[in-house]
Design an enzyme around this catalytic site. Structure first.
Site, PDB file in Angstrom:
ATOM      1  N   HIS A 231       0.861  -1.172   0.000  1.00  0.00           N
ATOM      2  CA  HIS A 231       0.000   0.000   0.000  1.00  0.00           C
ATOM      3  C   HIS A 231       0.901   1.226   0.000  1.00  0.00           C
ATOM      4  O   HIS A 231       2.098   1.134   0.310  1.00  0.00           O
ATOM      5  CB  HIS A 231      -0.893   0.023   1.247  1.00  0.00           C
ATOM      6  CG  HIS A 231      -1.967  -1.021   1.239  1.00  0.00           C
ATOM      7  ND1 HIS A 231      -2.942  -1.073   0.278  1.00  0.00           N
ATOM      8  CD2 HIS A 231      -2.216  -2.053   2.088  1.00  0.00           C
ATOM      9  CE1 HIS A 231      -3.763  -2.094   0.524  1.00  0.00           C
ATOM     10  NE2 HIS A 231      -3.332  -2.709   1.614  1.00  0.00           N
ATOM     11  N   CYS A 281      -0.541   2.530  -4.161  1.00  0.00           N
ATOM     12  CA  CYS A 281      -1.351   3.736  -4.304  1.00  0.00           C
ATOM     13  C   CYS A 281      -0.513   4.953  -3.899  1.00  0.00           C
ATOM     14  O   CYS A 281       0.428   4.851  -3.120  1.00  0.00           O
ATOM     15  CB  CYS A 281      -2.586   3.665  -3.410  1.00  0.00           C
ATOM     16  SG  CYS A 281      -3.886   2.582  -4.014  1.00  0.00           S
TER      17      CYS A 281
END
Length: 394
Positions: A231, A281
């Site tokens: 992430h 992300c």
């Protein structure tokens, strides 16, 4: 003008008899859970045009053809399958599950362009470069190309970090194990020995990169790859202990990768290409579930380079542009890794790294690839003064 995929599908379905078309629909319903189309939707299909529309809307323009070919072969319509494959030029593995996820949330339904089959890399190889091509490129542009050491004497290393399981179970990156397998396969095909880590905190990621920079093998290498998948937030990669409430500081600034591998801290890679690949992300369109803007702003006090060539010979390809999401299929991995592996597998024998990255970015430009969702891979911090050819196989 060339026919669209939808038009080719219409032609194929028009060639089927009534019973064959019925069998096609039945097999489409019978595909494994999440791989097919519900019978209720198929009952509304009345002709070839409707069926072609449904296939493209469900599997996208790229995925619809492999699925159609698969089912045609199952019902014995081999001639139509061969004709469709010939007319569309599609030889991709059959598309898999249609259940997708965003890196930051694993419960959103999206559309996937295509999915690599379970054993695709046991059947395929990176196309090898010919000695004739290498000799010609070096003869024509030798001074503009990075030296590639002979395979018999070089020792190439690559670093691969993949965070899948987090202390916050809601952050589990389903499908990321497929990305790990595919990237490790690609790096080994390109003749890199892979140093691999899994499920690291920010502190451990920094240590892994620092340790990697000190490997003696770099002295005998001609380049390196660093791949980190997790992430992420705006300019940092999230560690496995990250929590927006209890531990928002478990983030590893991407800037530190460059510091660890620059000329000062990694002399073994001086004047050698360093390729950084980040799948994460870099923000949230809907308010930032994993983002912590205050923490990130406090972490931005990074010293600039003290002199000109301290940071040189880098190139990075991020999975998305700043402040946006990166999408991941919960079984087959990310769009980014699938496209990256596919492009390098097919074109590394003939293109330098910046052209390869352009082709990956071009994949994301297609409006058909991800339905109504958008992602754009992003080249970053390119300081390559020369062209880097991988010359796979040589």
């Amino acid at each position: 003008m060339a026919k669209s995929v939808k038009a080719h599908l219409e032609d194929t379905f028009n060639d089927l008899g009534k019973d064959e078309l019925k069998n096609f629909k039945n097999k489409l319903c019978d595909r494994k859970k999440d791989h097919g189309i519900r019978r209720g939707r198929l009952e509304k299909v009345t002709d070839a045009i409707d069926l072609a529309d449904l296939m493209v809307n469900t599997f996208t323009s790229t995925g619809a053809v492999p699925v159609t070919i698969e089912i045609l072969q199952m019902i014995g319509c081999n001639e139509q399958a061969v004709e469709l494959k010939k007319n569309t030029g599609q030889c991709l593995p059959v598309a898999r599950s249609r259940v997708d996820a965003v890196d930051s949330r694993a419960d959103q339904g999206l559309k996937v362009e295509f999915a690599l089959s379970d054993d695709w890399h046991t059947q395929l190889h990176v196309i090898p470069c010919s000695q004739e091509f290498k000799n010609r490129i070096l003869r024509e542009n030798g001074q503009e190309i990075y030296e590639v050491k002979d395979k018999s004497v070089r020792k190439r290393l690559a670093l691969l970090i993949n965070n899948i399981d987090f202390e916050d179970k809601d952050m589990t990156r389903r499908g990321a194990d497929r990305d790990e397998d595919n990237m490790e396969w690609l790096l080994k095909e390109l003749d890199y020995q892979v140093v691999k880590y899994k499920n690291l905190s920010a502190k451990d990621m920094e240590k892994a990169v620092k340790d990697f920079a000190q490997h003696q093998e770099h002295e005998y290498s001609d380049s390196t790859f660093v791949v980190i998948m997790s992430h992420g937030i705006r300019d940092a990669i999230v560690g496995v202990r990250f929590n927006t409430v209890t531990n928002p500081s478990d983030t590893f600034l991407i800037d530190k990768i460059y510091r660890c591998l620059n000329t000062e801290n990694c002399p073994g890679l001086r004047d050698k290409p360093k390729v950084i690949l980040i799948q994460a992300c870099r923000g949230e369109e809907h308010g930032g579930m994993w983002a912590s803007d205050g923490e990130l702003d406090e972490s931005k006090a990074i010293e600039g380079d003290d002199f000109v060539h301290k940071e040189k010979d880098f190139i990075s390809l991020m999975s998305c542009t700043p402040d946006t999401k990166s999408y991941r299929h919960v079984q087959n991995g990310t769009f980014y890794v699938q496209n990256l592996v596919d492009v390098l597998m097919k074109h590394a024998h003939e293109d330098h790294i910046e052209e390869l990255f352009r082709k990956v970015i071009r994949r994301f430009e297609s409006t058909d690839s991800m339905g109504r969702f958008r992602q754009m891979a992003c080249k970053d911090r390119a300081t390559l003064p020369k062209l880097f050819y991988l010359f796979p196989g040589l």
